[in-house]
Design a protein around this motif. Structure first.
Motif, mmCIF file in Angstrom:
data_model
loop_
_atom_site.group_PDB
_atom_site.id
_atom_site.type_symbol
_atom_site.label_atom_id
_atom_site.label_comp_id
_atom_site.label_asym_id
_atom_site.label_seq_id
_atom_site.Cartn_x
_atom_site.Cartn_y
_atom_site.Cartn_z
ATOM 1 N N UNK A 1 0.825 -1.221 0.000
ATOM 2 C CA UNK A 1 0.000 0.000 0.000
ATOM 3 C C UNK A 1 0.847 1.253 0.000
ATOM 4 N N UNK A 2 1.891 1.219 -0.809
ATOM 5 C CA UNK A 2 2.696 2.421 -0.940
ATOM 6 C C UNK A 2 3.754 2.590 0.138
ATOM 7 N N UNK A 3 3.724 1.746 1.149
ATOM 8 C CA UNK A 3 4.729 1.837 2.205
ATOM 9 C C UNK A 3 5.792 0.779 1.959
ATOM 10 N N UNK A 4 7.014 1.120 2.251
ATOM 11 C CA UNK A 4 8.092 0.152 2.078
ATOM 12 C C UNK A 4 8.480 -0.397 3.432
ATOM 13 N N UNK A 5 8.506 -1.712 3.546
ATOM 14 C CA UNK A 5 9.000 -2.361 4.763
ATOM 15 C C UNK A 5 10.383 -2.911 4.408
ATOM 16 N N UNK A 6 11.440 -2.241 4.842
ATOM 17 C CA UNK A 6 12.762 -2.729 4.477
ATOM 18 C C UNK A 6 13.172 -3.908 5.355
ATOM 19 N N UNK A 7 13.999 -4.786 4.811
ATOM 20 C CA UNK A 7 14.528 -5.966 5.533
ATOM 21 C C UNK A 7 13.476 -6.659 6.394
ATOM 22 N N UNK A 8 12.442 -7.238 5.760
ATOM 23 C CA UNK A 8 11.417 -7.914 6.573
ATOM 24 C C UNK A 8 11.990 -9.157 7.257
ATOM 25 N N UNK A 9 11.544 -9.414 8.477
ATOM 26 C CA UNK A 9 12.011 -10.602 9.212
ATOM 27 C C UNK A 9 11.190 -11.809 8.772
ATOM 28 N N UNK A 10 11.650 -13.044 9.071
ATOM 29 C CA UNK A 10 10.915 -14.245 8.623
ATOM 30 C C UNK A 10 9.492 -14.302 9.159
ATOM 31 N N UNK A 11 9.204 -13.646 10.301
ATOM 32 C CA UNK A 11 7.837 -13.707 10.829
ATOM 33 C C UNK A 11 6.925 -12.613 10.244
ATOM 34 N N UNK A 12 7.414 -11.875 9.273
ATOM 35 C CA UNK A 12 6.599 -10.842 8.607
ATOM 36 C C UNK A 12 5.451 -11.514 7.858
ATOM 37 N N UNK A 13 4.202 -11.093 8.153
ATOM 38 C CA UNK A 13 3.052 -11.753 7.530
ATOM 39 C C UNK A 13 2.742 -11.141 6.168
ATOM 40 N N UNK A 14 2.665 -12.002 5.170
ATOM 41 C CA UNK A 14 2.403 -11.534 3.803
ATOM 42 C C UNK A 14 0.900 -11.429 3.558
ATOM 43 N N UNK A 15 0.515 -10.518 2.680
ATOM 44 C CA UNK A 15 -0.895 -10.434 2.273
ATOM 45 C C UNK A 15 -0.932 -10.257 0.756
ATOM 46 N N UNK A 16 -2.044 -10.670 0.193
ATOM 47 C CA UNK A 16 -2.211 -10.501 -1.249
ATOM 48 C C UNK A 16 -2.062 -9.018 -1.579
ATOM 49 N N UNK A 17 -1.366 -8.729 -2.656
ATOM 50 C CA UNK A 17 -1.142 -7.346 -3.028
ATOM 51 C C UNK A 17 0.257 -6.869 -2.663
ATOM 52 N N UNK A 18 0.933 -7.607 -1.772
ATOM 53 C CA UNK A 18 2.306 -7.238 -1.417
ATOM 54 C C UNK A 18 3.218 -7.419 -2.626
ATOM 55 N N UNK A 19 4.256 -6.624 -2.644
ATOM 56 C CA UNK A 19 5.257 -6.741 -3.702
ATOM 57 C C UNK A 19 6.582 -7.018 -3.000
ATOM 58 N N UNK A 20 7.172 -8.217 -3.254
ATOM 59 C CA UNK A 20 8.447 -8.541 -2.620
ATOM 60 C C UNK A 20 9.566 -8.069 -3.523
ATOM 61 N N UNK A 21 10.529 -7.369 -2.949
ATOM 62 C CA UNK A 21 11.696 -6.976 -3.728
ATOM 63 C C UNK A 21 12.767 -8.032 -3.475
ATOM 64 N N UNK A 22 13.089 -8.820 -4.528
ATOM 65 C CA UNK A 22 13.972 -9.975 -4.369
ATOM 66 C C UNK A 22 15.292 -9.719 -5.070
ATOM 67 N N UNK A 23 16.377 -10.161 -4.450
ATOM 68 C CA UNK A 23 17.702 -10.031 -5.037
ATOM 69 C C UNK A 23 18.308 -11.426 -5.130
ATOM 70 N N UNK A 24 18.831 -11.788 -6.289
ATOM 71 C CA UNK A 24 19.453 -13.097 -6.438
ATOM 72 C C UNK A 24 19.961 -13.300 -7.849
#
Lengths: 390, 160
Positions: free
Chosen positions: B122-145
């Motif tokens: 929803x327009x907010x950035x959650x940097x460095x999410x921890x493993x217990x961060x709860x995902x919801x539909x609509x989230x955008x994961x920024x992945x590096x690999x």
């Protein structure tokens, strides 16, 4: 009824009536000032109902009202804004002064009120109401417009001009004549300069002395300081209102914001009293004879303000619709015109008709101003739109 | 971008700039802290078409919405010097099996070697999410690999 009980009842009735009037004004989206004046007219000399026994309180309250009006005006600006505003707008400011002072002064002379009357009436027609103008610009969503800084800079110039004009007026009203007026001019220019320099360099210090987290302490500090400075300024013949204005400028940053927050309701209360007292002192019967002149002044000074604004905006490279918007935004006159007329009437140095003329004029302009600001846009669009495209 | 800063005496500060389309867009910061988003009119660049008051929270959300592509581009830019490392946005779609589950449940790092460096919601950035961060539909994961890792990650989240 006992004296104090009667006074309380009357005061209560006055405040309650003002509340109702302000509400009506709010319904129509106009400034409550003309309504307060009408309220004062209705209750005063020769009005429907005469109030007595609360003169002492209302007199003092109205003086506090003027002090607070100017103090909060000063609080709105920082010294930096004033200096940059002045640098940017001095030419427009002088055009504004000449074009809008002249009609009032001329009518004052024509009606045989002499130099003092001309000085007073010139001031009345010169100064726009910053309160009404700022509200109109906000209401119409024009804060982001390119001509708006031009309008605001002219207001800044006018407010600073008041700080020079009021001491001169006070001196002249006391009958000190030309020499005294010049002396007052020199003193006030010096004081304004000193305050600006102090505010620019040590504004933080003044603010720190007055600042306090506690609302109650803050209120007492700032109000106390304002009345003290106003009293001393008045004693030095610089005019109480100007003292308060300069104190307001010297207070800056978060202190200014907090001070504004605690003082705003007080200003609304006491300033309302000021307008009522002014209305009370004016006999409604004196208005019809001067109404014609008020209308003439209203028409002429509407045009001169539009010309002023349009000229100033044009210099900043703003297009025709914007120029007309800038001009129309400046049309409203209000609180400060009444402050000027009020000083003159209180000093007893001018004819009673002058107060009547000032009242009628401000009534017209306080209503005409916001209307002009609203209609200028569609009006400009139809007239300019009809011209062949270049 | 050439941002013009104009003092509005008694009101606040206006910061705006001209768009390629000729319109001006900007923000008025009022003395009392209120923000106002302003957009100029098309036919009259001196006038404002809209001036919208935003709370601090709303302003931050809008800023993030508009800043997101910039953020992704910036991440990509930072990783360009590292050969073989890419950045990709992975959406959690409606009906995804990870909707409502913790980030750790995806076992992303173990299975694909891909790191989730931020989650945008929803327009907010959650940097460095921890493993217990709860995902919801609509989230955008920024992945590096690596490219392969990111493909595997896309598959893992069920987005083909």
């Amino acid at each position: 009824m006992a004296e104090s009980a009667l006074a309380l009842t009357e005061l209560g009735a006055v405040f309650f009536a003002l509340g109702l009037l302000a509400r009506v004004a709010g319904k129509f989206g106009v400034s409550p000032i003309p309504f307060y004046l009408l309220g004062g007219l209705a209750f005063g000399n020769g009005g429907v109902l005469t109030l007595g026994g609360i003169d002492e309180f209302t007199e003092l309250a109205s003086e506090i009202g003027v002090v607070l009006l100017l103090l909060l005006l000063g609080l709105e600006y920082t010294a930096t804004e004033l200096v940059t505003g002045l640098r940017r707008s001095w030419m427009a400011g002088i055009v504004d002064l000449v074009l809008n002072f002249a009609p009032g002064a001329a009518v004052g002379l024509i009606l045989g009120w002499g130099g003092v009357g001309a000085l007073v009436l010139g001031g009345v027609t010169y100064i726009s109401s910053s309160g009404i103008v700022a509200k109109v610009l906000t209401d119409l969503g024009r804060l982001g417009n390119r001509e708006t800084p031009v309008v605001l800079s002219i207001l800044v110039f006018e407010d600073l001009a008041m700080a020079v004009y009021l001491p001169i007026l006070t001196t002249v009203l006391m009958g000190a004549g030309l020499l005294g007026g010049l002396e007052a001019l020199a003193v006030s220019l010096l004081v304004v300069t000193i305050v600006l320099v102090v505010a620019l360099r040590y504004g933080g210090f003044v603010s720190a002395v007055l600042d306090c987290q506690d609302r109650e302490v803050m209120l007492l500090n700032v109000l106390g300081a304002a009345l003290l400075v106003a009293g001393i300024a008045s004693e030095l013949q610089v005019s109480a209102a100007v003292g308060a204005f300069l104190l307001g400028i010297a207070i800056s940053g978060s202190t200014a914001m907090n001070a504004t927050r605690v003082l705003e309701p007080l200003r609304d209360l006491f300033a309302a009293m000021f307008f009522v007292v002014f209305g009370l002192a004016t006999d409604p019967a004196t208005i019809p004879p001067v109404l014609g002149w008020a209308v003439v002044l209203a028409v002429v000074t509407t045009c001169t303000k539009v010309v002023t604004g349009a000229w100033a905006a044009g210099r900043q490279g703003i297009g025709w619709p914007g120029r007309l918007r800038a001009g129309a935004a400046l049309v409203a006159r209000g609180e400060f015109s009444i402050v000027i007329a009020g000083l003159a009437v209180a000093a007893g140095a001018v004819e009673g008709e002058l107060a009547a003329l000032a009242t009628a004029y401000v009534l017209l302009m306080a209503i005409l101003g916001p209307v002009a600001a609203r209609v200028v846009e569609p009006l400009a669009r139809t007239t300019i739109g009809r011209k062949p495209a270049l | 971008m050439n941002v013009e800063v104009t003092l509005l005496p008694g009101i606040g500060v206006r910061k705006d700039f001209a768009l390629a389309s000729g319109r001006r867009i900007g923000v008025i910061t009022r003395k009392d802290g209120a923000n106002e988003l302003i957009v100029s009119r098309k036919d009259d660049p001196d006038a404002t078409q809209a001036s919208i008051t935003l709370s601090n929270e709303e302003a931050a959300a809008l800023g993030n919405l508009l800043g997101t592509p910039q953020l992704i581009a910036q991440l990509g830019e930072e990783h360009r010097d590292l050969p073989g490392i890419n950045t990709r946005q992975l959406p959690i779609r409606e009906g995804s099996r990870y909707d409502g589950r913790a980030l750790g449940d995806t076992t992303m790092r173990t299975k694909t070697g891909v790191s989730i460096v931020a989650v945008m919601r929803a327009g907010q950035v959650q940097p460095s999410p921890t493993p217990d961060f709860t995902l919801t539909a609509g989230d955008l994961l920024v992945a590096v690999g690596t490219a392969d890792g990111l493909d595997a990650a896309t598959k893992l989240l069920g987005n083909n």
